[in-house]
Write a protein that holds these residues in place. Structure first.
Motif, PDB file in Angstrom:
ATOM      1  N   ASN A 134       0.835  -1.199   0.000  1.00 14.81           N
ATOM      2  CA  ASN A 134       0.000   0.000   0.000  1.00 14.81           C
ATOM      3  C   ASN A 134       0.870   1.249   0.000  1.00 14.81           C
ATOM      4  O   ASN A 134       0.617   2.221  -0.716  1.00 14.81           O
ATOM      5  CB  ASN A 134      -0.910  -0.016   1.229  1.00 14.81           C
ATOM      6  CG  ASN A 134      -2.324   0.405   0.899  1.00 14.81           C
ATOM      7  OD1 ASN A 134      -2.588   0.981  -0.148  1.00 14.81           O
ATOM      8  ND2 ASN A 134      -3.237   0.129   1.797  1.00 14.81           N
ATOM      9  N   THR A 135       1.937   1.218   0.822  1.00 15.62           N
ATOM     10  CA  THR A 135       2.871   2.337   0.877  1.00 15.62           C
ATOM     11  C   THR A 135       3.573   2.522  -0.462  1.00 15.62           C
ATOM     12  O   THR A 135       3.742   3.645  -0.945  1.00 15.62           O
ATOM     13  CB  THR A 135       3.918   2.098   1.985  1.00 15.62           C
ATOM     14  OG1 THR A 135       3.250   2.001   3.239  1.00 15.62           O
ATOM     15  CG2 THR A 135       4.929   3.222   2.031  1.00 15.62           C
ATOM     16  N   HIS A 140       4.226   5.429  -5.726  1.00  7.92           N
ATOM     17  CA  HIS A 140       4.084   5.471  -7.194  1.00  7.92           C
ATOM     18  C   HIS A 140       3.073   6.544  -7.597  1.00  7.92           C
ATOM     19  O   HIS A 140       3.290   7.295  -8.554  1.00  7.92           O
ATOM     20  CB  HIS A 140       3.623   4.108  -7.720  1.00  7.92           C
ATOM     21  CG  HIS A 140       4.684   3.049  -7.678  1.00  7.92           C
ATOM     22  ND1 HIS A 140       5.987   3.267  -8.066  1.00  7.92           N
ATOM     23  CD2 HIS A 140       4.624   1.735  -7.293  1.00  7.92           C
ATOM     24  CE1 HIS A 140       6.681   2.151  -7.935  1.00  7.92           C
ATOM     25  NE2 HIS A 140       5.878   1.207  -7.465  1.00  7.92           N
ATOM     26  N   TRP A 141       1.950   6.586  -6.878  1.00  7.35           N
ATOM     27  CA  TRP A 141       0.902   7.567  -7.178  1.00  7.35           C
ATOM     28  C   TRP A 141       1.448   8.994  -7.068  1.00  7.35           C
ATOM     29  O   TRP A 141       1.226   9.828  -7.939  1.00  7.35           O
ATOM     30  CB  TRP A 141      -0.265   7.364  -6.216  1.00  7.35           C
ATOM     31  CG  TRP A 141      -1.370   8.356  -6.333  1.00  7.35           C
ATOM     32  CD1 TRP A 141      -1.456   9.579  -5.736  1.00  7.35           C
ATOM     33  CD2 TRP A 141      -2.564   8.226  -7.119  1.00  7.35           C
ATOM     34  NE1 TRP A 141      -2.624  10.208  -6.082  1.00  7.35           N
ATOM     35  CE2 TRP A 141      -3.317   9.398  -6.923  1.00  7.35           C
ATOM     36  CE3 TRP A 141      -3.058   7.226  -7.936  1.00  7.35           C
ATOM     37  CZ2 TRP A 141      -4.553   9.594  -7.541  1.00  7.35           C
ATOM     38  CZ3 TRP A 141      -4.295   7.423  -8.551  1.00  7.35           C
ATOM     39  CH2 TRP A 141      -5.024   8.594  -8.352  1.00  7.35           C
ATOM     40  N   SER A 142       2.167   9.256  -6.002  1.00  8.64           N
ATOM     41  CA  SER A 142       2.705  10.599  -5.778  1.00  8.64           C
ATOM     42  C   SER A 142       3.707  10.991  -6.847  1.00  8.64           C
ATOM     43  O   SER A 142       3.862  12.176  -7.152  1.00  8.64           O
ATOM     44  CB  SER A 142       3.373  10.678  -4.399  1.00  8.64           C
ATOM     45  OG  SER A 142       2.447  10.426  -3.368  1.00  8.64           O
ATOM     46  N   ARG A 143       4.381   9.996  -7.434  1.00 11.31           N
ATOM     47  CA  ARG A 143       5.358  10.284  -8.487  1.00 11.31           C
ATOM     48  C   ARG A 143       4.739  10.251  -9.872  1.00 11.31           C
ATOM     49  O   ARG A 143       5.449  10.363 -10.870  1.00 11.31           O
ATOM     50  CB  ARG A 143       6.512   9.276  -8.429  1.00 11.31           C
ATOM     51  CG  ARG A 143       7.197   9.141  -7.083  1.00 11.31           C
ATOM     52  CD  ARG A 143       7.709  10.460  -6.522  1.00 11.31           C
ATOM     53  NE  ARG A 143       8.668  11.120  -7.381  1.00 11.31           N
ATOM     54  CZ  ARG A 143       9.975  10.916  -7.346  1.00 11.31           C
ATOM     55  NH1 ARG A 143      10.475  10.026  -6.507  1.00 11.31           N
ATOM     56  NH2 ARG A 143      10.779  11.595  -8.140  1.00 11.31           N
ATOM     57  N   MET A 146       1.155   5.850 -12.485  1.00 13.73           N
ATOM     58  CA  MET A 146      -0.165   5.307 -12.204  1.00 13.73           C
ATOM     59  C   MET A 146      -0.261   3.803 -12.432  1.00 13.73           C
ATOM     60  O   MET A 146      -0.911   3.090 -11.668  1.00 13.73           O
ATOM     61  CB  MET A 146      -1.212   6.032 -13.056  1.00 13.73           C
ATOM     62  CG  MET A 146      -1.320   7.507 -12.752  1.00 13.73           C
ATOM     63  SD  MET A 146      -1.763   7.777 -11.029  1.00 13.73           S
ATOM     64  CE  MET A 146      -1.227   9.467 -10.816  1.00 13.73           C
ATOM     65  N   ALA A 147       0.370   3.301 -13.492  1.00 13.86           N
ATOM     66  CA  ALA A 147       0.296   1.863 -13.761  1.00 13.86           C
ATOM     67  C   ALA A 147       0.972   1.080 -12.643  1.00 13.86           C
ATOM     68  O   ALA A 147       0.464   0.047 -12.188  1.00 13.86           O
ATOM     69  CB  ALA A 147       0.940   1.551 -15.107  1.00 13.86           C
ATOM     70  N   ALA A 148       2.123   1.566 -12.190  1.00 14.02           N
ATOM     71  CA  ALA A 148       2.824   0.901 -11.091  1.00 14.02           C
ATOM     72  C   ALA A 148       2.005   0.976  -9.806  1.00 14.02           C
ATOM     73  O   ALA A 148       1.953   0.012  -9.025  1.00 14.02           O
ATOM     74  CB  ALA A 148       4.201   1.526 -10.895  1.00 14.02           C
ATOM     75  N   ALA A 149       1.362   2.135  -9.559  1.00 19.11           N
ATOM     76  CA  ALA A 149       0.524   2.281  -8.370  1.00 19.11           C
ATOM     77  C   ALA A 149      -0.626   1.286  -8.397  1.00 19.11           C
ATOM     78  O   ALA A 149      -0.945   0.633  -7.385  1.00 19.11           O
ATOM     79  CB  ALA A 149      -0.006   3.709  -8.278  1.00 19.11           C
ATOM     80  N   GLN A 150      -1.251   1.162  -9.558  1.00 18.70           N
ATOM     81  CA  GLN A 150      -2.386   0.238  -9.680  1.00 18.70           C
ATOM     82  C   GLN A 150      -1.963  -1.199  -9.380  1.00 18.70           C
ATOM     83  O   GLN A 150      -2.645  -1.936  -8.665  1.00 18.70           O
ATOM     84  CB  GLN A 150      -2.976   0.331 -11.096  1.00 18.70           C
ATOM     85  CG  GLN A 150      -4.201  -0.534 -11.320  1.00 18.70           C
ATOM     86  CD  GLN A 150      -3.879  -1.816 -12.051  1.00 18.70           C
ATOM     87  OE1 GLN A 150      -3.012  -1.821 -12.934  1.00 18.70           O
ATOM     88  NE2 GLN A 150      -4.558  -2.901 -11.719  1.00 18.70           N
ATOM     89  N   GLU A 151      -0.798  -1.607  -9.882  1.00 18.69           N
ATOM     90  CA  GLU A 151      -0.327  -2.964  -9.650  1.00 18.69           C
ATOM     91  C   GLU A 151       0.015  -3.190  -8.172  1.00 18.69           C
ATOM     92  O   GLU A 151      -0.308  -4.238  -7.592  1.00 18.69           O
ATOM     93  CB  GLU A 151       0.893  -3.253 -10.522  1.00 18.69           C
ATOM     94  CG  GLU A 151       1.526  -4.622 -10.315  1.00 18.69           C
ATOM     95  CD  GLU A 151       0.572  -5.780 -10.554  1.00 18.69           C
ATOM     96  OE1 GLU A 151       0.847  -6.878 -10.012  1.00 18.69           O
ATOM     97  OE2 GLU A 151      -0.452  -5.614 -11.258  1.00 18.69           O
TER      98      GLU A 151
END
Length: 870
Positions: A134-135, A140-143, A146-151
């Motif tokens: 989750n962290t 990833h989201w903050s950077r 988005m694709a990496a955050a979703q995974e």
């Protein structure tokens, strides 16, 4: 200026509690027991400091805990400490440290031996793994990854499920849905949020159900589904009442008020003033209830600050000033934390709009915020405090002091790599430099601001729904002011070719930003933004509405750019364009419309007549339109003798790289459908379409298409089945519909139901997943744009992008039934010739109406081609 900055640049204070809640839920899920609660005191103390938004002290405690766990060789809790440290580093903008910390955490967890699922240690390991993932997703989201955050969030949901943490599963799935939406996968995002709702409903734990429904309501608001957000938040309130969880009411009332606020903003943007008044009253009522229900001082203050902002923005200055004066007395009693600093900053930003509130007191509030930020060793809030002080000095004309503070704010933002703060102060610095005559410095600052904007555009899209309606006040001006600065050379000489090219790039960037804002996704994630291959037969025109002039650039392939400007202010031009749009919509105002069409022709075309005459190969004019110009049919511009359509094919193409001018397939495979029966839906009455069957049957014969879905057969279900069962390169729908600034208010009619633009995009997107042919053309016959809505045409482009269509043909206002049918039939007759482009086919169809005696622009000029013109 203050208002637009307040609305668009920082997360509104009304989101602060929700944002803080989301961060806490990364650490622990309510109602679930975690090993963290039984851990060493340093780990627990770090958690207390983090939850109080004191991040530097939290880091100190977690570093001490890490040292103890390392000495004990406890790799599992080392991983937890590293994960927590990554969260705190993220809060302080220390991205490299955050990345290193989470990488170390995951590496430690990967080295843990796998154990049976029933083993308590295995459950703890999975829970810590879920938190770490989750962290990682948040990082990833903050950077902007988005694709990496979703995974990461997808894997976190699996780990939470394996650990038996239901609340964690819900939150990870909501996070993943937000990432899917930002990536443009709105179909999957919608399905994910529906899955979350089903999971929440099944929860036996009332507290988990309350928090889950509230989180779901916030997530729905962020993706623009305001009605659904309202429903889920009310369900959360009912769950609170059923379980007597009164302590959760204040936060819930705050979120209900936030959604009503977004509905209020949307109603204003759409000109629905009666609805706006209702939403405004509901917003205030919920904020007052949040104040009454608050049990903590900060909770109480946040609700009052939201109430203050609402009173200020609705012009209730006396009541707002009284509340501001009372609130000021509460600030000294607040504990030091980032949340406290942001309360000071948001209070100052609001009261600066109140003429009766002393600016000396505003400066003192900002100075206190700056001192607190420094005490907390929090460079992000320190940058914000410095920047706002600079903004205050800018407002009072103290340019040098304002510039010094703004530069200090930038230095602090640079140290944290915080792009979301950096672009504010880069823009502010550009304004200050321009004010002091430093044109070169101002250009460099505006360039930097736009570069920073592009790096955080995904974050801007997903902050909250009201950002969509604040966009034109807060982000759009950066592009416009920069273009104006570029085109304002002090010596009065015409702009150079390099400057004109740069101006065009900014116009394209603005078009992309507007479309992404409209669709609430990163278009770059789903559409290749490549350079457009030049069409030697098409010239492009870029008109841009600037503060004191209308600037127009003509781009003919392989020729120097040509520039012209009209010395009229933007309000003057827009007023004239709005009147023209009203005149075009009324058949009995044809003389007035033609007079205005002549004036617009003189603005946009007449200065380039000689240049165009020197290039007879030009057959099509492609307009990259701005603002109110989008509601004017360019084909109807009149030179005193002829309409523009009599000389050129005409197309509209927001952000040219989104619609490559590729040649179409020689043969179209057409899907046909529509509703002709009169209907009353969405509180609107739509009349009968008499010529539905003749139009669709004739096109069926011309294109050798399958039988159309007509009237009762034209439903969402049948439409989806039919689209999925065939291969189509064109879709022709003859039914009433409306395009507006809001995707939820953009829809077409099916039989007994509406299909929103989002739903239509879903249907077309899902049907295209395995289609061998590209969707060349989407025709929406008998639709219209919302009167006076400058961004409604974006609805057409938006549907095209969502559906993967290369071009859309629709109408700016409702077409007359019989000539509409005649035009559509002629349009398809022309398309039977593989050498006829889409733009030329529409042109010839419009000319056929003129030749049949339909000479009033009201009848033949409503049609517009958006996208690929070839």
């Amino acid at each position: 200026m203050i208002n637009r900055l307040f609305r668009a640049y920082r997360r509104p204070l009304m989101l602060a509690l929700a944002a803080l809640l989301g961060l806490l839920l990364v650490l622990c899920s309510p109602g679930i027991s975690h090993p963290l609660e039984d851990g060493p005191s340093q780990l627990q103390q770090g958690r207390v400091e983090y939850e109080a938004a004191r991040f530097a002290p939290a880091i100190a405690h977690w570093q001490a805990a890490l040292a103890a766990f390392t000495q004990q060789q406890n790799s599992l809790y080392q991983a937890l400490a590293w994960s927590n440290l990554s969260l705190a580093y993220q809060q302080l903008g220390q991205w490299q440290s955050a990345e290193a910390a989470i990488a170390t955490s995951l590496a430690l967890l990967a080295s843990e031996p796998s154990e049976p699922a029933e083993n308590q240690n295995a459950s703890t390991a999975r829970n810590i793994l879920a938190k770490a993932l989750n962290t990682q997703g948040r990082l990833h989201w903050s950077r902007g990854q988005m694709a990496a955050a979703q995974e990461s969030w997808r894997q976190a949901a699996i780990a939470y499920q394996q650990a038996g943490d239901d609340a964690g599963v819900v939150l990870a799935l909501i996070n993943e849905a937000n990432a899917l939406q930002a990536l443009g996968f709105s179909v999957q995002a919608a399905a994910q949020l529906q899955r979350v709702y089903q999971l929440v409903q099944q929860q036996p734990d009332a507290q988990v159900r309350v928090v889950g429904l509230r989180s779901l309501g916030v997530a729905l608001r962020r993706v623009g589904q305001l009605s659904a957000s309202q429903t889920r938040l009310r369900e959360s309130l009912q769950a609170i009442n059923d379980a007597n969880l009164d302590g959760a009411k204040s936060a819930l009332f705050l979120e209900l008020g936030n959604t009503e606020w977004a509905l209020w903003q949307r109603a204003i943007a759409l000109g629905k003033m009666d609805d706006a008044q209702t939403y405004q009253e509901a917003t205030l009522a919920f904020y007052q209830q949040a104040v009454s229900a608050a049990t903590l001082p900060l909770e109480h203050l946040q609700a009052q600050l939201n109430q203050l902002k609402l009173l200020t923005q609705t012009g209730q200055t006396t009541a707002a000033t009284e509340l501001a004066t009372a609130l000021l007395a509460d600030f000294p009693d607040l504990p030091a934390s980032r949340t406290t600093v942001e309360a000071h900053l948001n209070f100052a930003r609001t009261v600066r709009q109140l003429p009766a509130f002393p600016q000396t007191q505003t400066a003192q509030v900002l100075t206190t915020a700056l001192q607190l930020a420094r005490e907390l060793r929090d460079p992000i809030t320190e940058s914000r405090a410095l920047g706002q002080l600079g903004e205050l000095y800018e407002q009072t004309g103290q340019w040098q002091a304002a510039q010094r503070l703004t530069e200090q704010a930038l230095l602090k933002a640079e140290g944290t790599q915080a792009s979301d703060g950096r672009y504010q102060w880069e823009w502010q610095l550009g304004r200050l430099q321009r004010q002091q005559g430093d044109r070169a410095g101002a250009i460099a600052s505006y360039q930097a601001a736009i570069a920073s904007l592009q790096s955080v555009r995904s974050d801007l899209l997903t902050i909250d729904a009201d950002i969509q309606f604040a966009f034109r006040d807060g982000v759009e001006p950066i592009y416009r002011e920069f273009v104006e600065l570029l085109l304002s050379d002090g010596d009065g000489s015409p702009p150079s070719q390099a400057v004109l090219k740069q101006a065009i790039q900014q116009v394209d960037a603005l078009q992309l930003a507007e479309l992404e804002n409209f669709l609430r996704c990163d278009i770059g994630a789903v559409v290749a933004l490549d350079e457009v291959e030049a069409d030697p037969t098409a010239a492009k025109l870029y008109p841009l509405l600037l503060a004191n002039r209308l600037a127009v650039v003509l781009d003919i392939p392989h020729q120097p750019l040509v520039y012209h400007e009209v010395s009229q202010s933007r309000p003057q031009v827009e007023a004239q364009l709005h009147q023209l749009r009203r005149d075009l919509g009324e058949p009995d105002r044809t003389p007035e419309a033609i007079a205005q069409l002549t004036a617009v022709y003189q603005w946009l075309i007449q200065p380039f007549e000689a240049t165009l005459a020197d290039h007879p190969q030009i057959q099509t004019l492609v307009f990259v339109l701005d603002g109110a110009l989008r509601n004017v049919p360019m084909a109807a511009l009149y030179d005193g003798e002829r309409y523009l359509v009599e000389r050129y094919g005409v197309a509209v193409a927001p952000r040219l790289t989104l619609f490559q001018p590729e040649e179409r397939s020689p043969r179209l495979s057409v899907f046909l459908g529509g509703v002709g029966e009169p209907q009353t839906l969405n509180n609107q009455t739509f009349p009968k379409i008499e010529n539905l069957t003749p139009e669709l049957n004739t096109i069926q014969e011309l294109a050798n298409a399958a039988p159309p879905l007509i009237d009762a057969a034209f439903t969402k279900t049948r439409l989806e089945q039919q689209l999925n069962s065939g291969t189509y390169s064109a879709i022709h729908l003859k039914t009433h519909g409306v395009f507006s600034s809001d995707p939820e208010e953009t829809f077409i009619l099916a039989y007994g139901e509406v299909i929103t633009s989002r739903e239509l995009g879903h249907l077309l997107q899902s049907s295209r997943s395995a289609a061998p042919l590209p969707l060349e053309l989407l025709v929406l016959s008998a639709c219209s744009t919302a009167q006076g809505d400058n961004r409604a045409v974006l609805g057409m482009a938006g549907i095209a992008i969502q559906a993967g269509a290369r071009s859309v043909v629709s109408t700016l206002w409702e077409a007359q039934d019989l000539p509409n049918t005649q035009l559509m039939i002629r349009f398809y007759q022309e398309l039977l010739n593989p050498n006829t482009s889409r733009a030329q086919a529409l042109r010839l169809a419009q000319l056929s109406l003129l030749q049949q005696g339909y000479t009033r622009p009201h009848i033949w000029a409503t049609y517009v081609l958006v996208g690929n013109w070839r």
